[in-house]
Design a protein around this motif. Structure first.
Motif, short mmCIF file in Angstrom:
data_model
loop_
_atom_site.label_atom_id
_atom_site.label_comp_id
_atom_site.label_asym_id
_atom_site.label_seq_id
_atom_site.Cartn_x
_atom_site.Cartn_y
_atom_site.Cartn_z
N MET A 1 18.52 40.57 17.26
CA MET A 1 19.36 39.72 16.42
C MET A 1 19.84 38.48 17.15
O MET A 1 20.42 37.60 16.56
CB MET A 1 20.57 40.52 15.92
N GLY A 2 19.66 38.42 18.49
CA GLY A 2 20.08 37.23 19.25
C GLY A 2 21.51 37.35 19.72
O GLY A 2 22.21 38.31 19.44
N ASP A 106 13.80 33.33 16.38
CA ASP A 106 14.61 33.91 17.47
C ASP A 106 14.92 35.38 17.20
O ASP A 106 14.70 36.23 18.07
CB ASP A 106 15.91 33.14 17.71
N SER A 107 15.44 35.71 15.99
CA SER A 107 15.77 37.11 15.70
C SER A 107 14.60 37.85 15.06
O SER A 107 14.62 39.07 14.98
CB SER A 107 16.99 37.19 14.78
N ARG A 109 13.98 38.24 12.06
CA ARG A 109 14.39 38.94 10.82
C ARG A 109 13.66 38.30 9.65
O ARG A 109 13.66 37.06 9.49
CB ARG A 109 15.90 38.84 10.61
N GLN A 137 22.03 33.33 10.17
CA GLN A 137 23.08 33.10 11.15
C GLN A 137 23.18 31.61 11.46
O GLN A 137 22.18 30.89 11.48
CB GLN A 137 22.81 33.88 12.43
N ARG A 140 20.64 29.11 13.64
CA ARG A 140 19.28 29.63 13.65
C ARG A 140 18.39 28.80 12.72
O ARG A 140 18.85 28.23 11.74
CB ARG A 140 19.26 31.09 13.18
#
Length: 705
Positions: A1-2, A106-107, A109, A137, A140
């Motif tokens: 999730m970062g 990055d995450s 998702r 988020q 992001r």
């Protein structure tokens, strides 16, 4: 999730996003066609609706991303990605749906959304869709890809950075209720643009004129902004003067009880749709704030707006898209919706002043007649009641009449027995619905139009009962028969001088079958009045079709008449034929009596048969004829019927009573025909023998002569 984002940055981003793009309260898809949506578990299933437009127009093909704020209580607000797309109609034949794929870099998702065109939706138009919105988020980057279902080779991809921004403008405010305004103060520093707005689902909409002002306030100064209504969605918005500035917004009245009072309902416009249906109450509302109140029925005591409205149990209306509907309702101007929201409520009644049906009460003979005029097919019921303590509870049987579906519009008539006393009333209501208010009708004896005939007929009945009681006291004991005497009180001409004892009907009474011609309401009223008099004065067992409408309707006029004629013959009773000029016209009419289309026609067919069977031997037994002198004369009696014993009323009323009672001499007290005549004429007036003028109730003939 970062890595986690600092809380201060999240709050700053939330404030900026809320001001710049508006808040989203639920995941929603808007399209220019009938649609349905499905998604993976990260998005749940968004609500799909058809919208006239999904934001500013886009030139297809286009895929536009922007930042918004997702606020779903009780969770805190979080940033999200709003998607708007437009696709051309050309080259997309056979496409049934679209799929959006989301990937938060990055995450890693991911999520997906599918939007389907429902079967039957109109094709050949560009696809325009808006999705609010994919949670992401702050800070992001999100990648969005679009493809068609089935795949037609069209693919679009865009990415968007959900950035963090500094806090928006700072200000303070104070509510000034006496001025119906809000004071906004700007601290020392740069000037701010401030305004009042109404927070809707996604945007803060400006107030209507003349409250839509946007004011530039220098640092260290304040301004007074007037508002139209104090409502929960009233907000204050501030921004810097430059273009695309960050915005700050506060909605201080969401928890203020004063914002849920009368002003909230004054800001709502109600739309009555009840006129489009015969038994459905429907009302829509549109207001400054998005409301979803609870709605149920109540009955307002009077048409005045300040009158109390009493709640009706189990009458909650269903709601869809701000429209409230309740079925099986007799729509009435005083049958209203009570809307409840927060700590307040509002009563809104149907906007049309008229009802789908009207009813009036009149006297006809010794009975009450209801006239019902309905513009819709419906069933109506009525019952007698006696007012007491502000209430009128139904007593005795309930009478019902129906206007069937597809029948022509017109008046319905319902005959009721007389009210228990002159102060009695009638309750009338529509009985084919769930929710209907009973209407109370009370005869007004103070008005000549109703009071004099009803009072006269009531006096006739009272005097007749008194005469009967006195005559009973003067009758000889059982076995002490009297010989028949001549004179006016003796047997009618042509009757046998002596007759063997005849079997009696119920209670030792001879039955009397009263037959009349249905040529006018006046004649039918006279028939009822005469039947009431015979029953009260002599205790006769009178058989009248108006009193046995259920049996006539079940058997039919001809079988009912023949059954009654057979009974009269077995019990040595009498068939009393009440004649008029209308009867003579029906007798002379081509085939009317023999057609037996009603009780009178059946009786004439029966009488002709008995006359034919008697031949030259005389007249058929058990038949007598009577007529009111104001309605016809001896010449109106057809030649074949002149051999029947004939009586002129009211002059020969005692002789008629004696003939019906039997061969014994009529009691002396029944010779008081002058009093009976005066009482009858008091109710009818001078025009008792005339037809009533069009549009006016015929009370005179029903109570006269």
């Amino acid at each position: 999730m970062g890595r986690p984002v600092p809380r201060a940055l999240l709050l700053a981003a939330a404030a900026a996003l809320l001001a710049a793009a508006g808040a989203v309260t639920r995941l929603r898809v808007s399209a220019n066609f009938e649609c349905r949506a499905s998604a993976d578990s990260t998005l749940s299933r968004p609500h799909c609706r058809r919208a006239a437009r999904a934001g500013p127009p886009l030139e297809p093909p286009a895929l536009v991303l922007s930042t918004a704020l997702l606020c779903r209580r009780p969770q805190p607000c979080q940033p999200c990605l709003r998607v708007r797309l437009a696709l051309p109609a050309a080259g997309l034949g056979g496409v049934r749906g679209l799929q959006l794929d989301f990937l938060e870099l990055d995450s890693n998702r991911a999520g997906w959304l599918q939007v389907w065109r429902r079967r039957g939706a109109r094709g050949g138009v560009p696809w325009r869709v808006r999705f609010d919105c994919f949670p992401a988020q702050s800070g992001r980057r999100v990648l969005v890809s679009l493809r068609t279902i089935p795949d037609r080779g069209l693919a679009l991809s865009r990415s968007h950075l959900v950035a963090t921004e500094p806090p928006g403008p700072v200000f303070t405010h104070a509510w000034v209720p006496e001025a119906r305004a809000i004071e906004v103060s700007v601290p020392r520093g740069p000037a701010l643009m401030v305004r009042l707005c109404h927070q809707l689902a996604l945007e803060c909409e400006e107030l209507p004129r003349p409250f839509h002002q946007q004011v530039l306030v220098p640092g260290g100064r304040c301004v007074l902004l007037p508002y139209e209504f104090l409502v929960p969605c009233l907000c204050i918005e501030a921004s810097y003067p430059h273009r695309d500035s960050l915005r700050s917004k506060r909605c201080p009245f969401q928890e203020q009880p004063a914002a849920y009072g009368p002003e909230l309902w004054s800001s709502v416009r109600f739309h009555d749709y009840s006129a489009s249906s015969k038994d459905q109450m429907a009302m829509g509302l549109s207001g400054r704030c998005p409301l979803r109140p609870h709605a149920a029925l109540c009955w307002r005591e009077a048409a005045a707006g300040a009158a109390p409205c009493h709640d009706i149990p189990n009458s909650t209306a269903s709601e869809e898209e701000q429209a409230y509907v309740l079925d099986k309702v007799d729509v009435h101007p005083q049958l209203c919706f009570r809307f409840s929201y927060g700590n307040s409520s509002h009563v809104e009644c149907p906007h049309r002043p008229e009802t789908a049906w009207e009813v009036s009460l009149s006297a006809q003979g010794l009975r009450l007649r209801l006239r019902l005029a309905s513009s819709v097919p419906a069933a109506f019921s009525a019952a007698l009641c006696q007012p007491h303590g502000g209430q009128c509870q139904p007593q005795g049987p309930v009478y019902t009449v129906t206007r069937a579906e597809g029948s022509t519009a017109g008046e319905l008539a319902l005959l009721l027995p007389p009210a228990p006393v002159l102060g009695g009333c009638v309750l009338v209501w529509r009985s084919d619905v769930r929710f209907a208010r009973k209407r109370l009708l009370c005869p007004d004896v103070s008005r000549r139009r109703f009071g004099l005939p009803a009072l006269a007929l009531a006096l006739v009945l009272a005097v007749a009962v008194l005469l009967r009681s006195r005559c009973s006291a003067g009758r000889p004991a059982a076995g002490e028969g009297r010989g028949a005497r001549g004179g006016r009180g003796g047997r009618p001409p042509g009757r046998p001088s002596a007759a063997p004892p005849s079997p009696a009907g119920a209670g030792g009474r001879r039955p009397v079958l009263l037959v009349y011609s249905p040529d006018s309401e006046a004649h039918a009223g006279l028939a009822r009045a005469l039947a009431e008099l015979l029953r009260a004065a002599l205790g006769c067992d009178v058989r009248l079709d108006l009193w046995e409408s259920g049996g006539v309707g079940r058997l039919g006029g001809l079988p009912w008449l023949y059954a009654q004629r057979a009974r009269v013959g077995r019990e040595r009773g009498t068939v009393l034929l009440l004649w008029s000029r209308g009867s003579a016209r029906l007798w002379r009419g081509a085939g009317a009596p023999g057609a037996a289309h009603d009780v009178f026609g059946a009786a004439m067919a029966c009488l002709r048969g008995e006359l034919g069977a008697a031949g030259g031997a005389g007249r058929p037994g058990g038949w007598v004829l009577a007529y009111f002198s104001r309605l016809c004369g001896p010449r109106d009696v057809p030649r074949p019927l002149r051999p029947l014993p004939t009586y002129r009323l009211p002059r020969e009323l005692p002789r008629l009573l004696g003939a019906l009672r039997g061969p014994r001499r009529a009691p002396r007290c029944l010779r008081a025909r002058g009093l009976l005549r005066r009482l009858l004429e008091a109710g009818g007036g001078k025009g008792a023998g005339e037809e009533p003028p069009p549009g006016r109730p015929g009370f005179g003939p029903a109570a006269g002569t």
